[in-house]
Design a protein around this motif. Sequence first.
Motif, mmCIF file in Angstrom:
data_model
loop_
_atom_site.group_PDB
_atom_site.id
_atom_site.type_symbol
_atom_site.label_atom_id
_atom_site.label_comp_id
_atom_site.label_asym_id
_atom_site.label_seq_id
_atom_site.Cartn_x
_atom_site.Cartn_y
_atom_site.Cartn_z
ATOM 1 N N UNK A 1 -153.280 -12.389 52.030
ATOM 2 C CA UNK A 1 -152.802 -12.508 50.802
ATOM 3 C C UNK A 1 -151.535 -12.020 50.592
ATOM 4 N N UNK A 2 -151.672 -10.779 51.935
ATOM 5 C CA UNK A 2 -150.690 -9.931 51.248
ATOM 6 C C UNK A 2 -149.733 -9.687 51.208
ATOM 7 N N UNK A 3 -148.836 -10.953 51.774
ATOM 8 C CA UNK A 3 -147.105 -11.541 52.193
ATOM 9 C C UNK A 3 -146.766 -12.583 51.107
ATOM 10 N N UNK A 4 -146.168 -12.057 50.011
ATOM 11 C CA UNK A 4 -145.300 -13.127 49.336
ATOM 12 C C UNK A 4 -146.528 -13.796 48.571
ATOM 13 N N UNK A 5 -147.624 -14.249 48.398
ATOM 14 C CA UNK A 5 -147.946 -14.741 47.153
ATOM 15 C C UNK A 5 -147.590 -14.514 45.720
ATOM 16 N N UNK A 6 -147.698 -15.160 44.926
ATOM 17 C CA UNK A 6 -147.226 -14.387 43.339
ATOM 18 C C UNK A 6 -147.686 -15.862 42.838
ATOM 19 N N UNK A 7 -148.696 -14.861 41.755
ATOM 20 C CA UNK A 7 -149.571 -15.841 40.387
ATOM 21 C C UNK A 7 -149.115 -14.697 39.425
ATOM 22 N N UNK A 8 -148.275 -15.204 38.612
ATOM 23 C CA UNK A 8 -148.038 -13.392 37.367
ATOM 24 C C UNK A 8 -149.926 -13.617 36.752
ATOM 25 N N UNK A 9 -150.353 -14.292 36.541
ATOM 26 C CA UNK A 9 -151.235 -13.755 35.492
ATOM 27 C C UNK A 9 -152.665 -12.979 35.972
ATOM 28 N N UNK A 10 -152.494 -12.628 36.948
ATOM 29 C CA UNK A 10 -152.978 -12.104 37.892
ATOM 30 C C UNK A 10 -152.876 -10.395 37.938
ATOM 31 N N UNK A 11 -153.865 -9.833 37.220
ATOM 32 C CA UNK A 11 -153.197 -8.494 36.918
ATOM 33 C C UNK A 11 -154.317 -7.273 37.518
ATOM 34 N N UNK A 12 -154.890 -7.440 37.860
ATOM 35 C CA UNK A 12 -156.141 -6.648 38.763
ATOM 36 C C UNK A 12 -156.291 -6.844 40.360
ATOM 37 N N UNK A 13 -155.859 -5.834 40.761
ATOM 38 C CA UNK A 13 -156.501 -6.020 42.317
ATOM 39 C C UNK A 13 -157.270 -4.675 42.674
ATOM 40 N N UNK A 14 -158.348 -5.683 43.833
ATOM 41 C CA UNK A 14 -159.804 -5.032 43.692
ATOM 42 C C UNK A 14 -159.486 -4.339 45.037
ATOM 43 N N UNK A 15 -159.197 -3.528 45.609
ATOM 44 C CA UNK A 15 -159.074 -3.205 47.345
ATOM 45 C C UNK A 15 -160.015 -2.564 48.355
ATOM 46 N N UNK A 16 -161.612 -3.107 48.665
ATOM 47 C CA UNK A 16 -162.454 -2.734 49.216
ATOM 48 C C UNK A 16 -162.096 -1.719 50.545
ATOM 49 N N UNK A 17 -162.665 -0.196 50.683
ATOM 50 C CA UNK A 17 -162.885 -0.031 51.825
ATOM 51 C C UNK A 17 -161.085 -0.057 52.437
ATOM 52 N N UNK A 18 -159.784 0.840 51.282
ATOM 53 C CA UNK A 18 -159.168 1.154 51.382
ATOM 54 C C UNK A 18 -158.731 2.193 52.615
ATOM 55 N N UNK A 19 -158.861 2.602 52.772
ATOM 56 C CA UNK A 19 -159.086 3.842 53.704
ATOM 57 C C UNK A 19 -158.870 3.477 55.107
ATOM 58 N N UNK A 20 -159.391 1.909 55.257
ATOM 59 C CA UNK A 20 -158.975 1.616 56.477
ATOM 60 C C UNK A 20 -157.983 0.903 56.937
ATOM 61 N N UNK A 21 -157.098 0.732 55.488
ATOM 62 C CA UNK A 21 -155.700 -0.272 55.798
ATOM 63 C C UNK A 21 -154.571 0.054 55.825
ATOM 64 N N UNK A 22 -153.551 0.145 56.484
ATOM 65 C CA UNK A 22 -152.475 0.928 56.449
ATOM 66 C C UNK A 22 -151.722 1.226 55.299
ATOM 67 N N UNK A 23 -151.254 2.516 54.940
ATOM 68 C CA UNK A 23 -149.715 2.202 53.919
ATOM 69 C C UNK A 23 -149.423 0.731 53.700
ATOM 70 N N UNK A 24 -148.481 1.041 54.414
ATOM 71 C CA UNK A 24 -147.135 -0.456 54.110
ATOM 72 C C UNK A 24 -148.641 -1.091 53.255
ATOM 73 N N UNK A 25 -149.522 -1.701 54.322
ATOM 74 C CA UNK A 25 -150.136 -3.263 53.751
ATOM 75 C C UNK A 25 -150.921 -2.746 52.234
ATOM 76 N N UNK A 26 -151.115 -0.938 52.385
ATOM 77 C CA UNK A 26 -152.242 -1.279 50.501
ATOM 78 C C UNK A 26 -150.830 -1.401 49.784
ATOM 79 N N UNK A 27 -149.150 -0.883 50.221
ATOM 80 C CA UNK A 27 -148.021 -0.745 49.621
ATOM 81 C C UNK A 27 -148.260 -2.649 48.311
ATOM 82 N N UNK A 28 -148.275 -3.268 50.040
ATOM 83 C CA UNK A 28 -147.948 -4.637 50.378
ATOM 84 C C UNK A 28 -148.940 -5.118 48.927
ATOM 85 N N UNK A 29 -150.295 -5.081 49.050
ATOM 86 C CA UNK A 29 -150.913 -5.884 48.817
ATOM 87 C C UNK A 29 -150.842 -5.311 46.870
ATOM 88 N N UNK A 30 -150.731 -4.390 46.763
ATOM 89 C CA UNK A 30 -150.394 -3.698 45.227
ATOM 90 C C UNK A 30 -149.805 -4.896 44.131
#
Length: 696
Positions: A547-576
């Motif tokens: 779901x990192x790229x482009x998914x658009x669901x305006x009603x979704x307002x919470x993003x939980x990222x588990x084991x965030x330390x294993x992701x790259x910065x750019x990826x985390x920024x994309x997910x957020x």
Amino acid sequence: MSGRPQILFPLFAELEALPGIGAKTAQLLPQIGVARPRDLLFTLPHSVIDRRPVRTVQGVLAGTTVTVAVEVRAHFPARRRGTPSRVVVADEATDIQLIFFHAKGDWLQRQLPVGERRVISGKLEFFDGQAQIVHPDHILTEAEVPDLPQFEPVYPLTAGLSQKLMFKAVHGALARVPELEEWIDPSLKAREGWPDWAAAVRRAHAPKGLDDLAATAPARARLAYDELFANQLTLALARRNKRRSKGRMTKGSGALAAQVLASLPYAPTGAQTRAAQEILADMASDKRMHRLLQGDVGAGKTLVAFLALLGAVEAGGQGVMMAPTEILARQHMEGLTGLAAAAGVRLEVLTGRDKGAERRRKLEDLASGAIGILVGTHAVFQKDIFFNDLRLVVIDEQHRFGVAQRMELGAKGEATDTLVMTATPIPRSLALAQYGDMDVSVLDEKPPGRKPVKTALLANDRIPEVVAHLRKAIAEGRQAYWVCPLVEESELVDLTSAEDRFRHLRAELGEGAVGLVHGQLTPTEKDTAMADFVAGRTRVLVATTVIEVGVNVPNASIMVIERAETFGLAQLHQLRGRVGRGSADSTCLMIYQPPLSETGERRLRVLRESEDGFRIAEEDLAIRGAGDMIGTAQSGLPRFRVADLERQSGLMAVAQSDARNLLEKDPDLSSDRGRAARVMLWMMEQDRAIKLLAVG
């Protein structure tokens, strides 16, 4: 452009032609990236050993390398096997013990005759208050002293390769350095105070202290510049060859774009307006467009791209928007449907899933020109697909395609313009190294109404609190993503799998409330899961990074990222960036497993403090380096031996304008400086540039 210039032959000889390099060493050197003498020239020392002589070792700290003149006093041979031989020597103020293991007595006697003077260099230690040097690096007669460099360069090594051997090999390569004509712009060279090429190479291998190892030292800066200049000259040649291929003038009336803008509830940002104007101006020229549209998450790239596509339709042509995956193609389709309706333009989607009569109908309508804008995946470039008049190709998420694929794309339409969109903010130096063959438009403003996303870091023992928070949010009608690092449980890695998290959340939040999407589902399963979430039938979507790229669901307002330390910065920024798209306040919860490493903590802190993708990208580059940041394997990034993209990004921009100016003035590199630049391209092994010159 015929073969390699003769002046460079000595640098491209076999390694065994160098003094001291036998067959065995010649096999070791490739492990540090050295295949020919030229590679040794660009393998610069990473530190120096200070071998300036001192009068006495008295008062010198233990662990320091010292060079001192001594008189040999006495020999104490090893008493039994396994114990060392000792030689006592004296400098001006104190005695020093030299310690040798497994040394043959006669060798020691020859090296250090009692009563004679020698110069000793090695690491000073103290044992029971007595100064000692174990196995000195150098034992020299006073006649040999001038050969010892005051600052000895230290090179990268591999098992079996010693500093001594490396030093010898480099000196052999330096003896082959030719005097080459200058390829750097004379005013730039004078302004920076850079030496000539041959002098720079010699100086870089003979540092006079730590200052000479800095990237800013004139000799090193010049050699770094040469690498960047070679890279930018290659890209400038590629860009020129693309532009030489005649484009078509695609000039619209602006009427359809005006209808679309009038239908929007908000005005575009200044950055959007500027980017759209740059793109439309490129399309209206008779040169082919190759432009990169770079914008942060939520900066409104899609609208800009759509205005460009409308320009193609207004001029009587067609446009295509290509996405990397089916999910994204369908999503673009949904996002653009309203805009296309406002313009009265027919928009269709084509993916690998279109079969039979439905597919045939779309192909006929494409060929007849009834479809104005097509959205699809790579499937739109299959053999049996024909356009009536394709003018513009928009590619979403560039780094899933490489430079080679960019080249193929242009072949579908006659003289098609290309616009590449990326939501990954790339630091300027990397953007130039990777996309220097393109022109760049940047969206650096957020559209009005995008709310900031609140970001919090939580240790993973607080997951039960997070689940309780979700239960409450769902009851209020909100939706959430829960991103997991891996798809299934693996014995080796203790990352929570999406499957397990899905089962756990379903048990906590109710059977129908939770959906699951990951890379191993079939396209139909993925689409069903996504459709359920988009429609609000499921409230929480457990996902891997699909779901990192482009998914658009305006009603979704919470993003939980588990084991965030294993992701790259750019990826985390994309997910957020997947949340904060609607009217509700949004949060991003980054769950990490303590203890965090220092860099892990620094990365997560940057995200908590900033939502500026470009700042995050610069920070990412500083932390991880260029290769890791975009995965060197698929990034098409050149590997530089001397230049440092993190610290020398300013030089890269100078190299780009210098390369473009040179080609502007001297398109076939036939002037004195142009011919020097050709030799430089051969030396830097820029084969692609050499081919392009042959074509040009």
